[in-house]
Design an enzyme around this catalytic site. Structure first.
Site, mmCIF file in Angstrom:
data_model
loop_
_atom_site.group_PDB
_atom_site.id
_atom_site.type_symbol
_atom_site.label_atom_id
_atom_site.label_comp_id
_atom_site.label_asym_id
_atom_site.label_seq_id
_atom_site.Cartn_x
_atom_site.Cartn_y
_atom_site.Cartn_z
ATOM 1 N N GLY A 107 -37.842 -14.862 10.857
ATOM 2 C CA GLY A 107 -38.294 -14.341 11.387
ATOM 3 C C GLY A 107 -38.764 -12.720 11.166
ATOM 4 C CB CYS A 108 -40.281 -9.842 12.878
ATOM 5 S SG CYS A 108 -39.440 -9.865 14.343
ATOM 6 C CE1 TYR A 109 -36.452 -5.434 14.497
ATOM 7 C CE2 TYR A 109 -35.972 -7.474 16.001
ATOM 8 C CZ TYR A 109 -36.151 -5.985 15.764
ATOM 9 O OH TYR A 109 -35.990 -5.447 16.882
#
Lengths: 340, 340, 340, 340
Positions: D149-151
């Protein structure tokens, strides 16, 4: 692999060229040069996001460049390119010049609008105006490309089919363009926006923008008449993208669908032109970060005008993408190689 | 104190009216009404930032409103206002209607463009078009004001002095407007921007925007001729503010300074019009959150055109600020009371 | 009418003060002064949108100001205000100082963080820190108000009720603030954004922002302990508005609803504080152009932390609006007079 | 040439994958598939700017895909990928899954946070978490990649070297992230921004964002301890880019330069990580449209905390760029092939 050099990389167009060329499957970047670079600098010290290219920016040595490069892109301010072009051409290096220096065939017009003395007048006739949808054959064999300005690209592509079909009055052309802040160049962008974020303003009002003689040269060339245009650019608060709204008076009755067919026919097989269907109009979002020019249009029956919307990304089709497209053509590649 | 009611507060213009009226030194807000409000709601449940006003939004009771209010602002969609106006007027309540319902003197034109049957036709002739720079004397004694649309305000104010001095061709008017997202109303703003942030696009292209008959009515009224305009609105990614670029062909030779003097003379003593000096042009930043209309202009000698830049805040001078200005005039206050 | 003067009008806060005061029903602006103004200038030459105020900006003449003004707002950079305050106070003029010069009670702390020698040390103890929700009674009788900084306002209001109820660890406070570009002052805004539009960046990282001693002074005063905070400000691409996310470790078990009740109780009757209900959190849109501070909060049961969101408009509640609120209190008006 | 298919192209990540892969010198896109596509659609009818790819979007036929593709990217919502993965893997097609379905090793944690029953539990242990700076060797031989995921990408990369050097307290980690609107997915972006442009708001406050178990799994894996984090995401008005500010308490005394050396050492030879020098901090502008993660940090000696700024482009390094990087590694190409 085409061995490519870039002279001038600190402006918007130089940076965009680097981005495109670093991913191009048939290009090897063999040199980056600063016009006034006195000692070597690492590219990654200028642009952290190009760290992986592991390139250095060197001072200008035309002999060395001529040995290492098949083609050099000049991404310099106007007035700087014409000082370098003769040396490169004489040594057999092909040039794509992104400045205005070789765009205007009439040197006195150039000197009047740009307020400099042109010192390479003999090379002006050799330069091919790099609008591939119009000049494809000449670009193939050119050794010097004058890469078109952003406004002239969006406007000439928006008007050309109407001129060919000869149904509009060329004596009353009004063009209202809206450009993202990068359209005015890095220095101007800084100046405009430092105290006025976000804003919308007209600039170079009433026939003073330097792209006007370029637009008029191209439209005159296409029509065989001497065309004069009213052109007003505006800055809007987006980073990139440019939308030109073009107002043309009709000389004869014609429907939106007829005109759309003229346009689709004119641009068939042109891979980077997309003519929208009746009732659809492009926005800058449709072209940002791409090399497309999208065109929509409609007849206003109440006023007997044709209204054309032509959008491009000013840094791609309006500058560095079109430059790479020209390179592709010069080296016999598919136009769209390495471009979206 | 003027006792004031507002019908319709959930749109952009209703909210802006609340902001202006809540600070107005001569106004007491005596009622907020929802057209379809079935039970009372606290204003602060709709707008947390109006908690201190401590007002409730009530269902519509015309008898009660008539007792409590000297003036009612209608901030409703078109088609809703004409259902309410007769009852209010008949009970002696003054009305400022921010919708389009009473702007067009020709009811059939209204019905054609807005696609509804007007049920209060008798009241149309009584309505005064609330553009104070043109209709000041009539506004003073009006009981029903048709508050102008935002585009017509910026455009009519931008063109009126040119019509008076009779030096432009009224058969070839081209207007290119750029509006912040609130210019299209809250619902349209949501629609346009939900998937395209930030963007720039034209909309209602080629003579289809409903403000066209309003612009043409006003320009025709000023000139005595039947004026038809080419008008193309665009959305740009700012919240508020509207810039109209107007292109007029000259009928006789005139300089920028002569025209500027016509404009300054036409608008002398008009507190909310600012004509810029030669070489200066307004941007939307100059008027955002104010009731000013700023105008700059220049002759393009190459094309024999006059180019006018007219900017307003669409929610203030283009809607709620102008409505309050009209109220001030109707109640014999200084126009600028409670306005910046 | 309160006769009011403003010294310093070219910064964001001076401009905002003008906007608020020009609409205030109990204020007459009797003088505008530039610290370094050598000859008179028309206000409208600085701000076209204040043309109707018809005011002139004069050079500083303390005797004249003292005769014409009951209150003077100082909207000057730090280091400039303390040079003027003694003269004004000695002549009986009340002062609201929007700079940092009189905020820190410990002069050596001021001198260390702001790197100037304070030349009006005797007046520091007389200054009242103008956070009305905390110091209402002292503000009423003050002759010199140190108007709070924007970050300290949003943060102190966000934490104060937690300190009072004594359930959080004051040794581990982490504050992460996001501010619109005007939060850094006009000059910094120009600097930050000239080449990087739009962007998000942290600045003054790791305990170097000058608002830190002010925040710590206020929290220490409320708690009786010596509080040290970790504070990191960020710039985001909006014009105005400021959101602080505050992370506090719990000392004892407590629910979100209990904490919300503490907050609602602490701020009952405080007209400009809005505590949101459980599950609702304010965004900067809720407060832009208003004098409100909106607060939302939630317990993170996984980490035993209280997370508080506190938002203000940095130019209104964080500067000029709060200054006018203080004026209202000093002159026995309702706090919200002339404010939204 | 690697023969590549993409399932799901209407979301932000599918579109970004198309852009990257269409320029990749070693990739041939051999299929585009819609999970619920019933009849063939031209890609250019979905994305006008991919007209030149001349591809069609087909309905899902796993046998056909397995013959035509060496690798399939799944750009689907969570809950959809695990229905397809077993069939593909069983037919020998390599998969890079951009959803969350195979990221969490503890299936019950997945089911609890994502509120679905996982129907391909047996494949979870086979999936390699595709964070190349940590799991390079496993990625090389993987047949199923769970793309991070990005975070979690920006945060794990920001914290990993601190864990390795064992000088921070892992019981009190506070992370405050600011994401452009695309970070929340196309549907959420539409929802958030339809009525609130431009804004800044926190969302999923107090331990409710689904990336939390992923962050905690990775940090726990690196440290050997059970790590719990406080994580609060915010939306800011930029299109793409994500800045995480990470607050860590120090367990022992250390200087900014020592920590920077730990980080530079940890990431030496990692082509897409750039650790900034002391006093320099990255902004989102440094990484937009690139696959870089830029990291800056500083010790706050007043509070004994380490403050880390970690920025990525959420759609590139935080999604599609990282997916292509993983493909490069799986097929023995240089990591940066086809990426900037």
């Amino acid at each position: 692999m085409i061995r490519v050099g870039i002279v001038g990389i600190t402006g918007y167009t130089g940076e965009e060229l680097l981005k495109i060329l670093s991913l191009h499957p048939r290009v090897k970047i063999t040199g980056l040069y600063g016009r006034s670079t006195s000692s070597q600098r690492l590219l990654k010290d200028i642009y952290p996001d190009f760290e992986n290219l592991n390139l250095i920016v060197e001072s200008l040595d035309i002999d060395k460049i001529s040995k290492n490069c098949d083609l050099v892109f000049l991404a310099l301010p106007h007035g700087a390119a014409f000082q370098l072009v003769p040396n490169f051409i004489n040594k057999g290096v092909k040039i794509i010049d992104l400045s205005a220096d070789f765009r205007l065939k009439d040197v006195s017009t150039y000197e009047q609008w740009y307020k400099v003395n042109h010192t390479a007048k003999d090379f002006v006739p050799k330069a091919v105006y790099g609008l591939s949808e119009i000049n494809f054959e000449n670009i193939k064999t050119a050794s010097l490309i004058a890469n078109p300005g952003c406004y002239p690209t969006s406007i000439t592509l928006g008007i050309a089919p109407s001129i060919k079909e000869n149904f509009v009055d060329l004596n009353n052309i009004t063009i209202d363009s809206k450009s993202g802040i990068s359209g005015a160049g890095r220095k101007s962008a800084q100046e405009y926006f430092k105290n006025e974020y976000p804003n919308c303003k007209a600039y170079e009002i009433a026939g003073t923008h330097r792209h006007i003689p370029e637009i008029e040269q191209e439209l005159s060339g296409l029509s065989g008449e001497s065309v004069v245009v009213s052109f007003t650019p505006h800055i809007i608060p987006v980073e990139r993208g440019m939308l030109s709204t073009i107002y043309l008076n009709l000389k004869r009755s014609v429907t939106s669908n007829e005109v759309l067919n003229y346009y689709k026919d004119f641009y068939k097989n042109k891979v980077f032109i997309k003519v929208f269907n009746d009732g659809d109009f492009p926005s800058i979002k449709d072209v940002v970060n791409t090399n497309y020019c999208c065109i929509g249009l409609k007849i206003d029956v109440r006023t007997n005008k044709l209204i054309i919307i032509s959008v491009i990304d000013n840094l791609v089709k309006g500058a560095s993408g079109q430059a790479v497209e020209n390179m592709n053509i010069m080296f016999d590649l598919k136009e769209s190689t390495g471009l979206i």
